[in-house]
Design an enzyme around this catalytic site. Structure first.
Site, PDB file in Angstrom:
ATOM      1  N   CYS A  84       0.844  -1.208   0.000  1.00  0.00           N
ATOM      2  CA  CYS A  84       0.000   0.000   0.000  1.00  0.00           C
ATOM      3  C   CYS A  84       0.881   1.261   0.000  1.00  0.00           C
ATOM      4  O   CYS A  84       1.611   1.489  -0.949  1.00  0.00           O
ATOM      5  CB  CYS A  84      -0.973  -0.048   1.178  1.00  0.00           C
ATOM      6  SG  CYS A  84      -2.333   1.154   1.029  1.00  0.00           S
ATOM      7  N   HIS A 195      -3.724  -4.959  -0.161  1.00  0.00           N
ATOM      8  CA  HIS A 195      -3.296  -5.500   1.129  1.00  0.00           C
ATOM      9  C   HIS A 195      -3.376  -7.026   1.108  1.00  0.00           C
ATOM     10  O   HIS A 195      -4.444  -7.592   1.349  1.00  0.00           O
ATOM     11  CB  HIS A 195      -4.197  -4.959   2.245  1.00  0.00           C
ATOM     12  CG  HIS A 195      -3.967  -3.529   2.564  1.00  0.00           C
ATOM     13  ND1 HIS A 195      -3.051  -3.112   3.517  1.00  0.00           N
ATOM     14  CD2 HIS A 195      -4.527  -2.407   2.062  1.00  0.00           C
ATOM     15  CE1 HIS A 195      -3.065  -1.792   3.587  1.00  0.00           C
ATOM     16  NE2 HIS A 195      -3.943  -1.339   2.712  1.00  0.00           N
ATOM     17  N   GLU A 197      -2.376  -9.079   3.299  1.00  0.00           N
ATOM     18  CA  GLU A 197      -2.704  -9.581   4.636  1.00  0.00           C
ATOM     19  C   GLU A 197      -4.200  -9.536   4.932  1.00  0.00           C
ATOM     20  O   GLU A 197      -4.672 -10.146   5.900  1.00  0.00           O
ATOM     21  CB  GLU A 197      -1.933  -8.791   5.709  1.00  0.00           C
ATOM     22  CG  GLU A 197      -2.460  -7.414   6.036  1.00  0.00           C
ATOM     23  CD  GLU A 197      -2.104  -6.321   5.043  1.00  0.00           C
ATOM     24  OE1 GLU A 197      -2.407  -5.148   5.322  1.00  0.00           O
ATOM     25  OE2 GLU A 197      -1.512  -6.644   3.983  1.00  0.00           O
TER      26      GLU A 197
END
Length: 226
Positions: A84, A195, A197
């Site tokens: 990001c 993202h 994650e």
């Protein structure tokens, strides 16, 4: 997944979803160290550079914590993953709320979404920030994409996007009214606007690929035709 001893340093400059990244890394069997101390990060064999917030504030935070030189050097000498804002800070400059110099590790700039382009297929105006799930269209065959289907969905939240100076930096694109750069790759650096994650199975697969990546693309990073 058997990784042997894989120690991931997660750069802490006060801006980012650090614990979610660390939990994903540990879930995959690696050791994660969240730190702002150069001595601790330098002992890690690979680096994740996340970030959430304003570009100028993040550059100031890196300077305040004496991390500018470490990040620049780490991006040259070990597997390095930007996430990001961590991707955007690698660029030379950003026009977010004025003009700001970036780390200049990769040539390019960060721009706001152009209002005139933000129209959906039905003609409705798209909202900024771009927030939610979107397809990641792979443009090169990179080791971090191994086992990930073309156009897999990843989670995005951002109001600005990267415009690389050279097309050969583009690793993946996404579409939000227009095709924008969603991932970049050069040598041992890979960075994403989304993202991983927060992106479920596809995100974990990409992070798992990073944990096993030597940092060398070799002949594997060829453009995908079509």
């Amino acid at each position: 997944m058997s990784l042997g001893f894989t120690h991931v340093g997660i750069v802490d400059y006060g801006m980012g979803n650090l614990h979610s990244v660390a939990k994903a890394v540990e879930h995959l069997g690696a050791t994660a160290t969240i730190s702002s101390r150069v001595q601790e990060l330098a002992r890690c064999d690979r680096i994740i550079f996340p970030g959430v917030g304003a570009f100028g504030d993040c550059m100031a935070a890196l300077e305040d914590r004496d991390l500018l030189e470490f990040v620049t050097v780490a991006a040259r000498n070990r597997p390095f993953l930007g996430i990001c804002l961590g991707m955007q800070l690698l660029m030379e400059s950003s026009s977010e709320h004025g003009e700001h110099a970036g780390l200049g590790i990769l040539p390019g700039r960060v721009l706001p979404f152009p209002e005139e382009a933000l129209l959906g297929p039905d003609g409705r105006r798209l909202k900024v920030p771009h927030m939610g799930w979107n397809e990641l269209h792979q443009l090169i065959a990179h080791p971090l994409f191994a086992g990930i289907p073309q156009d897999a969905h990843y989670y995005f939240v951002h109001s600005f996007y990267v415009e690389p100076a050279h097309p050969d930096l583009l690793a993946a694109s996404s579409d939000y009214g227009f095709a924008f750069c969603a991932a970049i790759a050069q040598d041992n650096i890979f960075a994403l606007q989304c993202h991983p994650e927060k992106s479920g199975e596809a995100g974990l697969r990409l992070l798992g690929n990073f944990l096993q990546w030597s940092g060398d693309c070799g002949s594997d990073c060829a453009p995908i035709g079509g």
